[in-house]
Design a protein around this motif. Structure first.
Motif, mmCIF file in Angstrom:
data_model
loop_
_atom_site.group_PDB
_atom_site.id
_atom_site.type_symbol
_atom_site.label_atom_id
_atom_site.label_comp_id
_atom_site.label_asym_id
_atom_site.label_seq_id
_atom_site.Cartn_x
_atom_site.Cartn_y
_atom_site.Cartn_z
ATOM 1 N N PRO B 14 8.651 -8.386 -1.704
ATOM 2 C CA PRO B 14 8.512 -7.807 -0.363
ATOM 3 C C PRO B 14 7.709 -8.749 0.537
ATOM 4 O O PRO B 14 6.947 -9.590 0.049
ATOM 5 N N LEU B 15 7.904 -8.605 1.848
ATOM 6 C CA LEU B 15 7.216 -9.456 2.830
ATOM 7 C C LEU B 15 5.709 -9.477 2.562
ATOM 8 O O LEU B 15 5.081 -8.424 2.445
ATOM 9 N N GLY B 16 5.151 -10.692 2.463
ATOM 10 C CA GLY B 16 3.718 -10.826 2.276
ATOM 11 C C GLY B 16 3.231 -10.293 0.947
ATOM 12 O O GLY B 16 2.050 -10.009 0.792
ATOM 13 N N CYS B 17 4.155 -10.127 0.001
ATOM 14 C CA CYS B 17 3.803 -9.658 -1.343
ATOM 15 C C CYS B 17 3.225 -8.233 -1.299
ATOM 16 O O CYS B 17 2.427 -7.849 -2.156
ATOM 17 N N ALA B 18 3.600 -7.457 -0.297
ATOM 18 C CA ALA B 18 3.084 -6.090 -0.168
ATOM 19 C C ALA B 18 3.663 -5.201 -1.270
ATOM 20 O O ALA B 18 4.732 -5.475 -1.814
ATOM 21 N N ILE B 19 2.932 -4.151 -1.594
ATOM 22 C CA ILE B 19 3.441 -3.136 -2.528
ATOM 23 C C ILE B 19 3.859 -1.938 -1.683
ATOM 24 O O ILE B 19 3.037 -1.303 -1.027
ATOM 25 N N LEU B 20 5.154 -1.691 -1.665
ATOM 26 C CA LEU B 20 5.694 -0.713 -0.717
ATOM 27 C C LEU B 20 5.701 0.707 -1.278
ATOM 28 O O LEU B 20 5.902 1.665 -0.540
ATOM 29 N N GLU B 21 5.487 0.807 -2.588
ATOM 30 C CA GLU B 21 5.515 2.131 -3.203
ATOM 31 C C GLU B 21 4.082 2.513 -3.582
ATOM 32 O O GLU B 21 3.443 1.820 -4.376
ATOM 33 N N PRO B 22 3.547 3.585 -2.998
ATOM 34 C CA PRO B 22 2.159 3.923 -3.301
ATOM 35 C C PRO B 22 1.996 4.435 -4.735
ATOM 36 O O PRO B 22 2.914 5.021 -5.305
ATOM 37 N N GLY B 23 0.836 4.203 -5.298
ATOM 38 C CA GLY B 23 0.498 4.754 -6.610
ATOM 39 C C GLY B 23 1.309 4.180 -7.748
ATOM 40 O O GLY B 23 1.585 4.884 -8.720
ATOM 41 N N ASN B 24 1.715 2.915 -7.655
ATOM 42 C CA ASN B 24 2.557 2.373 -8.720
ATOM 43 C C ASN B 24 1.780 1.504 -9.711
ATOM 44 O O ASN B 24 2.376 0.753 -10.470
ATOM 45 N N ALA B 25 0.436 1.612 -9.699
ATOM 46 C CA ALA B 25 -0.361 0.782 -10.611
ATOM 47 C C ALA B 25 0.014 1.072 -12.064
ATOM 48 O O ALA B 25 -0.103 0.198 -12.926
ATOM 49 N N SER B 26 0.501 2.302 -12.337
ATOM 50 C CA SER B 26 0.850 2.666 -13.719
ATOM 51 C C SER B 26 2.041 1.843 -14.230
ATOM 52 O O SER B 26 2.262 1.759 -15.434
#
Lengths: 391, 97
Positions: B14-26
């Motif tokens: 994703p653009l700028g290495c963003a994480i677009l899905e919240p709470g996906n650390a699991s």
């Protein structure tokens, strides 16, 4: 076409930023940039520009605030010089890696020490590998136009990178020049409202700036490098459209009297205009001399430089900064690198000139051309030299 | 089981290495940081839940019988559960053994 007014170039930058209808300005005053943000604060206070003006406690905070504002989807502006830029650098890398289209004017000034508020390109060279797109202006009109161009390029969905417009401190920032302004209607034809493709939004939470584990860091840097390289076609396209709309056309590398030129002066920024006067005088005496001036500095316009240099016998690369590594000026390394790949071998000599506000005159350019021609004729090893240094 | 993350082409980031899905650390496989993993002797276990409470990665999951089982996708092998178990029911075992 807009009206032509005599105005200090710094104020023209502020005016261009107002016409770009920015949402957030975060800046800290530093000479010779101060007039830009000072006038912007007046425009906001007077109600002429509907933006948040955030005075901060340092340039580090100015850049951090700009990152936050841009991440929230705001069209953002800041400006600085020299030590201020040095303080920003940590966060400048964050801005470019997060792909935030912040636009910054840098009124180029020497780096300390000794402390110098005067013009050279030390700060530009400090920031050269921060991942920001950079253009370098020659005169006030170009500064005004390049600020608008910067928003157009930076916010293009194919680019999404921050952008610096370099203007020489004092020799441009504090000069009163005739500048043809554009009206709001004209600018609106060129700049569309900014819609961030992704942004911080409490309704749709995302994470910006997460840790890049070894599994992803390499890919993240590759993506950023490709974005910077690919920005060049958008930069050129945006200049073309600017020209089609307003009649002033720009290119990545400007050449002056380069037809049949045997010796070329390669130089960045406003000093190229002094060099033009010198070239005119030398041409009158029959010398085949010309000027190559990169307007685009990042991404580096390698192909255009090769095209400009290919028939030249002698190339005088003028650096407005010294790189303290025993190898001369930073621009000269890049030019040599470009020429090596193109298998071009002009007699290249690097002249470091105009450090910390030291004047470079028309005669100095004539002396440089005489020197390089005589050195080339004698076939001496071309070692870099500092122009007009007292022994 | 959560899916593997991070092993994608630069073109898919994703653009700028963003994480677009919240709470996906699991989804992040922290289990591959491990050099040892905990093994519980359920004959000694009294289902007190200390391992579950103290685990910094929430890697212990209670099963239908009330016992706590370790999720090796997330367990980093820190050994805190071994130290906190009041019955010495958990021991660390080298990976591959």
């Amino acid at each position: 076409m807009g009206k032509r007014v005599g105005i200090e170039v710094s104020l023209a930058v502020s005016h261009a930023v107002m016409l770009a209808d920015v949402d957030v300005i975060a800046a800290y005053p530093i000479t010779p940039q101060t007039h830009i943000v000072e006038h912007l604060s007046e425009l906001v206070a007077d109600g002429l520009l509907d933006a948040e003006f955030i005075p901060v406690e340092s340039e580090h905070s100015a850049m951090s605030t700009s990152v936050g504002a841009s991440a929230a989807g705001a069209r953002t502006f800041t400006a600085t010089s020299s030590q201020g830029l040095a303080l920003m650098v940590e966060i400048m890398y964050i801005a470019s890696s997060l792909r935030l289209p912040i636009v910054m004017a840098v009124a180029n000034r020497a780096l300390s020490g000794p402390i110098s508020i005067w013009n050279d390109h030390g700060d530009m060279m400090l920031s050269r590998d921060t991942g920001w797109i950079q253009t370098v202006a020659e005169n006030g009109q170009e500064v005004f136009d390049l600020v608008l161009h910067a928003y157009r390029v930076a916010e293009d969905p194919r680019v999404m990178l921050p952008m610096i417009v370099n203007l020489d401190g004092f020799t441009l920032s504090h000069m009163i020049e005739p500048i043809e302004f554009l009206s709001q209607e004209e600018v609106n034809k060129y700049l569309r409202p900014y819609r961030a493709p992704i942004r911080m939004d409490p309704e749709n939470p995302i994470t910006m700036g997460p840790v890049g584990m070894p599994e992803v860091y390499t890919e993240a840097k590759k993506a950023q490098d490709e974005a910077l390289k690919n920005s060049k076609k958008v930069i050129i396209e945006a200049w073309k459209e600017f020209g089609d709309l307003f009649g002033r056309y720009y290119s990545p590398v400007e050449t002056y009297r380069m037809e049949d030129a045997e010796t070329a002066i390669l130089i960045l920024g406003s000093l190229a205009e002094t060099a033009m006067t010198a070239v005119d005088k030398m041409r009158d005496k029959g010398k085949k001399v010309g000027i190559i001036r990169p307007r685009l500095f990042r991404p580096f316009p390698a192909d255009e430089i090769v095209e400009a240099v290919k028939n030249v016998k002698n190339l005088a690369v003028i650096d407005r900064a010294v790189a303290l590594n025993g190898m001369g000026g930073p621009l000269s390394f890049e030019i040599r690198s470009v020429l090596y790949d193109a298998n071009l071998h002009p007699y290249l000599k690097n002249y470091i000139a105009g450090l910390g506000g030291r004047d470079v005159t028309v005669d100095d350019f004539s002396d440089i051309v005489s020197d390089i021609e005589s050195c080339a004729q004698k076939g001496v090893k071309p070692e870099y030299t500092i122009v007009n240094v007292r022994e | 089981m959560a899916k593997e993350t991070g092993i994608i082409s630069w073109k898919e980031l994703p653009l700028g290495c963003a994480i677009l899905e919240p709470g996906n650390a699991s989804e992040l496989r922290t289990g591959d940081w491990r050099s040892q993993h905990p093994v519980t002797d359920f004959d000694k276990c009294i289902q007190c839940g200390n391992c579950y409470i103290y685990c910094p990665d929430m890697a212990y999951v209670q099963n239908e019988e009330g016992f706590y089982e370790v999720d090796l996708y997330h367990c980093k092998g820190c050994g805190i559960c071994v130290r906190e178990c009041p019955k010495n029911a958990i021991k660390m075992v080298e990976e591959g053994h």
